[in-house]
Design an enzyme around this catalytic site. Structure first.
Site, short mmCIF file in Angstrom:
data_model
loop_
_atom_site.label_atom_id
_atom_site.label_comp_id
_atom_site.label_asym_id
_atom_site.label_seq_id
_atom_site.Cartn_x
_atom_site.Cartn_y
_atom_site.Cartn_z
N LYS B 76 -13.07 30.70 18.66
CA LYS B 76 -12.48 31.90 18.04
C LYS B 76 -11.70 31.49 16.79
CE LYS B 76 -9.65 35.92 19.45
NZ LYS B 76 -8.82 36.48 20.56
N SER B 171 -9.88 41.02 21.96
CA SER B 171 -10.15 40.67 20.58
C SER B 171 -11.12 39.49 20.41
CB SER B 171 -8.83 40.32 19.89
OG SER B 171 -8.27 39.16 20.49
N SER B 195 -7.68 39.78 26.03
CA SER B 195 -8.60 39.55 24.91
C SER B 195 -9.80 38.66 25.20
CB SER B 195 -7.84 38.96 23.72
OG SER B 195 -7.19 39.98 23.01
#
EC number: 6.3.5.7
Lengths: 557, 526
Positions: B76, B171, B195
């Protein structure tokens, strides 16, 4: 110290020492009682009686000032409080900056063990209670030299609390009498230093040096138990000596390792405390007292002229000698304190609470640090007084200069001279020479051994005291020569030849018949004049007692 | 082969069925093929190929570094990667190239993993859709799956399929999509309020949020330091366990990691759940819960019960306060953490140079999106001296109550909790953006964020497809630092439910490197 820019008299005479132990301020007044036997924190009854006793006239009420200090001392450690960056004074800009110091996103603080130990040791030396659990907080404000936008400090639960600092102020005619005082230590907290902003007004730009960013600081908060600049300066000086003795901070103000903010207010004794102002960044011992005294007088005059004191942050302009409100509203800010989530509570142990099998690298034992505490300056001074029968103020003077005590002790080791004499030589002659040339003790051209040898010559009556002064001057100028060599070269040894002395005395009397007449008429001071004349003739090499003996014998004969 | 699990492909590498370089190239080519998913912000092709080359040398010499050697992974874009741009999907960090690796990244690289790239997210991980980053929204691979398309054809007529793609959740939507679309075998996400688990549920993959303190946060650009945990996204529970085994452990650079040594572990295959006690928190039966998720949840409970486990209803009484409490604590830390982005040391700096303050203001206005600025503003409000006691301190107290709820339940003998991960399956983008980020986050984090406040391990396990053909996952929550036990249960459940593999034939067919692999076809056609 230069005279403070004040509207009234000068320090020491201007104010009376109130029984609360501090200085009180008197408009147009003459000093009242100038003793300070009272203990700190006495009841208001004492203050009341003081006011009654004075029967103040209208517009002639007494003022008392209250001064508290926040002192930031840079911790003496190889690396920063939360990062592995090195700590050096005057390294090239931004050469000692880790990713954490530059606040690169994702970096985390890792607490430096040495800084914690320094805080504990300082806390113990100041008689604090060491909190076995302390916490770290973030204090937010935007400033170019604060890369993270917050400083990690200990606002809620600091590492040490409730201590005291004993110090002395000099009072009396020649300010030669040391009077003991105590100020309470509210807390000691660990926190990060900021970087440095260098403003280039010409090019209207600001240069940022992050070398200092993240260096460990001890913030020592002193309760408002002081009442004038002199007391504050003396307290700071004592703290400085303690930190230096502990080795927890080099505490050199000129290098910014010790910085002081002062909280100041004035009130009428017996009434509630006034609104306080904060004078920030007092970074020299010299300006500390001046700034505080100026601010006290400013507040008094403001109030007496019907004005009011704003709770504001001020800075001291050392060129103008006055305090000014700071333009940035730093003092008014809401710092939005928040617990630092990346540092677990700091836990300390003592020998009783130390968990069994704990990794010694991971735990800090308060008792172990207590055992390592070196001798504190107050103890050293007391020992000097007891061992050498020294005046307390002389013990202060010996500790006040870096290396001076050691110099004194080394002289003492090698001389048979009286401690009193050695003290006098070290504090007057030796220190005088150093001061004159702005040298540190370590830079002195005269070694302790040389001074000891010189004093031994005096002690053996090989030379006179005045000759000794000459020898000392010569020692200072020509390094490498021994006192004995100088005495021989300059023929400064005391006259041992009685015949020669007899002749000189006789010749002097013959040359000054008027003085001899006076003497015979019964003027007792005339003999001293003759002695002086003979000494001059011997170039200071004869012992005045011996001269007197000869003269008296010749006169009576 | 790209559809294989990490463990399977690792075995293939060890047996020489494929070389790291071949595997890397296959993934790279699929990444290019699936570029429209917007899963990656940066594809680190050169780095990956170089790492593959080195891995290949090791395999040739017979000293591979372990299970991860030669395995393509994705990270990420809020983890610092040395020499590779790390943006947090924000203008503020566009062009920022960190000089160091996050500890978790370094650990993966030390094991020989191949870093394919940095994955998309909501700006600074603030969101639950992966729709609010400067690089645009991430598209859910399931939008393009056979399973979903078949169902849609039955329902809608003539509607343009492409315009109605689904969100991934967030996210960590980029990481979830990357794993789901077979472009890597494992990905790092981050989990502050859900997330990792939320996009895992929407993308039909395993999403593990380890216990707080088990895995280093050093190098993870923080959202909420006291809740952030690096998350692990994989195609099966065993793979998540392998990655966790590598990442877990004390990091001297992160003082909040536990000191106790962590041993790598292999999950046992549980055959008997009769000694297991599964708790069903009654407060999680939210009115907004879709009927499909609810029925799958009870089906799962029944499954445990029918296999002999003790399944009991439990209460987490402070659950309803959790979202509000999370909002206060999250925004407060955000306000603090974002203070460093001032345009001076790194990142975006505006052109205004009237004064330092004007520069700060413009830099931050240009650098942050509305969501980030909104959170900074609320957080600073909560931290004001006059509000601190009423908001921050109260929220902390409530947080303690929420954490104690879990402690009490686990002390009563419950081994794991079983809950939904999300309210429903993934929403179409056009539907999702009808509500603002704040509303969506509050809705979507409902089952996940309490776990972060309590620091517990939790994992999303995909269970079945909805009537629309979209994945639905359930969440297991374990005792603090009992991640292994949690995963053991999750693995048993995974085996029982046999979640179908995503069918991306259309995507894959063009991709010769994928279609040559018979196994994928056979599995996906099952």
């Amino acid at each position: 110290m230069a005279a403070p820019v004040l509207r009234w008299l000068c320090p020491g005479r201007r104010w009376a020492f109130a029984r609360t132990g501090g200085c009180s301020y008197h408009r147009r007044g003459v000093p009242t009682a100038s003793t300070s036997s009272g203990k700190r924190g006495q009841s208001s009854v004492a203050q009341q009686s003081l006011i009654t006793a004075q029967e103040p006239r209208k517009g002639d009420r007494e003022w008392a000032a209250v001064v508290g200090l926040e002192i930031h001392a840079q911790i003496s450690s190889n690396s920063k409080l939360f990062s592995g960056s090195q700590v050096h004074f005057a390294a090239p800009p931004n050469s000692l900056v880790s990713f954490f110091d530059a606040s690169l996103p994702g970096t985390l603080p890792v607490l430096n063990r040495r800084c914690v130990e320094a805080a504990v040791m300082t806390g113990l030396a100041l008689d604090c209670r060491i909190n076995k659990k302390s916490l770290f907080d973030r204090k937010h404000y935007f400033y170019a030299d604060l890369p993270a936008g917050y400083q990690i400090t200990q606002q809620r639960l600091p590492i040490a609390v409730d201590g005291s600092l004993a110090y002395s102020v000099c009072v009396g005619k020649k300010r030669g009498q040391a009077v003991a005082r105590t100020v309470r230590v509210r807390q000691i907290q660990l926190e990060q230093d900021s970087g440095k902003s260098l403003h280039d007004d010409l090019r209207s730009q600001t240069l940022v040096d992050l070398n200092r960013a993240g260096v460990g600081l001890l913030e020592v908060v002193l309760e408002p138990d002081m009442s004038c600049g002199e007391e504050a300066a003396a307290a700071v000086r004592e703290l400085q000596l303690i930190l230096q003795a502990l080795g927890t901070s080099r505490a050199i103000m000129a290098e910014g390792q010790l910085r002081v903010d002062a909280n100041i207010s004035v009130h009428h004794p017996g009434e509630p405390l006034g609104v306080r102002t904060e004078v920030k960044n007092l970074n020299s011992a010299r300006f500390l007292a001046r700034a505080i005294d100026y601010e006290i007088q400013r507040q008094i005059s403001e109030l007496e002229n019907g004005g009011e004191i704003l709770n504001e942050t001020r800075s001291f302009d050392y060129k103008l000698g006055c305090t000014m409100p700071m333009r940035d509203k730093e003092g008014k800010q809401d710092y939005r304190f928040m617990p630092e989530p990346n540092l677990p509570p700091l836990l300390l142990y003592d020998s009783a609470s130390l968990p069994a099998g704990a990794d010694p690298q991971q735990v800090i034992n308060i008792d172990q640090i207590r055992e390592q505490l070196p001798e504190l300056p107050s103890v050293t001074r007391e020992k000097l007084v007891q061992r050498y029968g020294m005046l307390p103020e002389h013990s202060f003077a010996l500790l006040n200069e870096v290396g001076l005590l050691e110099f004194f002790q080394n002289v003492m080791k090698e001389t048979r001279a009286e401690p009193k004499k050695v003290t006098s030589w070290v504090l007057n002659t030796f220190l005088g020479f150093l001061k004159q040339q702005n040298l540190a003790v370590s830079e002195s051209p005269v070694t302790p051994s040389a001074l000891a040898e010189l004093l031994n010559l005096v002690e053996r009556k090989a030379i006179s005291s005045s000759a000794a002064k000459q020898v000392f001057e010569e020692l200072w100028r020509s390094e490498g020569k021994t006192p004995a060599q100088i005495v021989a070269e300059k023929q400064l040894e005391l006259m041992r030849d009685d015949e020669a002395l007899e002749q000189l005395c006789r010749a002097t009397m013959e040359a000054h018949p008027q003085v001899v007449m006076d003497l015979k008429k019964g003027n007792p001071r005339a003999i001293n004049k003759l002695i002086g004349l003979v000494r001059k003739a011997t170039l200071g090499r004869a012992d005045p007692t011996a001269i007197k003996d000869v003269l008296e014998r010749q006169l009576s004969g | 082969m790209l559809g294989w699990t990490l463990r399977e492909v690792s075995a293939a590498l060890k047996q020489g069925q494929i070389t790291p370089t071949e595997l890397c190239q296959k993934c790279l080519s699929l990444i290019k093929k699936t570029k429209f998913l917007n899963a990656y912000i940066t594809v680190s092709e050169e780095v990956a190929l170089k790492q593959a080359e080195e891995s290949e040398k090791r395999y040739k010499k017979g000293h591979s570094l372990g299970d991860l050697d030669g395995i393509p992974i994705a990270v990420k874009d809020n983890f610092s990667t040395s020499g590779i741009e790390t943006t947090c999907a924000s203008n503020m960090l566009k062009g920022y190239v960190p000089p160091y690796n996050a500890t978790v990244v370094q650990k993966l690289l030390d094991q020989g993993a191949l870093l394919m790239g940095k994955t998309n997210l909501d700006e600074f991980a603030m969101g639950s859709g992966s729709t609010d980053g400067i690089f645009g929204p991430v598209k859910n691979p399931w939008s393009f799956s056979e399973q979903y398309r078949k169902k849609r054809k039955q329902k809608s007529h003539g509607e343009k399929e492409d315009s109605d793609w689904l969100i991934t959740g967030g996210s960590s939507g980029g990481s979830a999509a990357a794993v789901s679309a077979f472009t890597c075998f494992a990905a790092l996400g981050s989990d502050t309020g859900g997330s990792t688990r939320n996009p895992a549920a929407h993308c039909g993959v395993v999403g593990l949020k380890p216990s707080y303190g088990l895995v280093s946060r050093h190098g993870l650009i923080p959202l909420v330091n006291s809740m952030d945990v690096p998350g692990i996204l994989t195609r099966c529970v065993d793979d998540a366990a392998i990655v966790l085994g590598i990442l877990a452990g004390h990091d001297p650079k992160d003082s909040t990691t536990v000191q106790d040594p962590v041993k790598p572990f292999v999950l046992p295959s549980l055959t008997d759940v009769s000694k297991l006690c599964v708790g069903i928190p009654k407060e999680y039966l939210a009115p907004e819960l879709s009927s499909e998720v609810r029925s799958l949840w009870s089906k799962a409970a029944n499954l445990f019960e029918s296999e002999g486990a003790k399944v009991i209803e439990v209460s987490l009484p402070h659950t309803s306060f959790s979202i509000v409490c999370y909002h206060v604590l999250c925004t407060s830390e955000v306000a603090s953490n974002m203070a460093r982005f001032d345009g001076l040391e790194y990142g975006h700096r505006c052109d205004i140079d009237l004064s330092t303050e004007a520069m700060y203001a413009a830099t931050r206005r240009e650098g942050f999106n509305d969501v980030v600025r909104g959170r900074i503003l609320s957080g600073n409000f909560f931290l004001l001296k006059e509000n601190y006691e009423n908001y921050f301190v109260k929220a902390q107290k409530v947080r303690r109550l929420i954490a104690n709820d879990f402690v009490n339940v686990f002390n009563s003998g419950v081994d794991v909790l079983l809950t939904p991960t999300t309210l429903s399956e993934a929403a179409p983008y056009t539907e999702f953006i009808k509500e603002d980020n704040r509303t969506r986050s509050a809705q979507d984090d409902i089952f996940t964020q309490a776990v972060n406040m309590a620091g517990l391990p939790a994992v999303n396990v995909p269970m079945a497809l909805s009537s629309q053909g979209l994945p639905i996952g359930l969440q297991f929550i374990g005792r603090a630092f009992c991640d292994q036990q949690l995963l053991t249960v999750a693995k048993w459940f995974e085996k029982q439910v046999q979640f179908p593999i995503i069918q991306l034939q259309e995507l894959m067919e063009d991709c010769s490197s994928v279609s040559e692999n018979g196994k994928l076809a056979s599995v996906s056609l099952k």
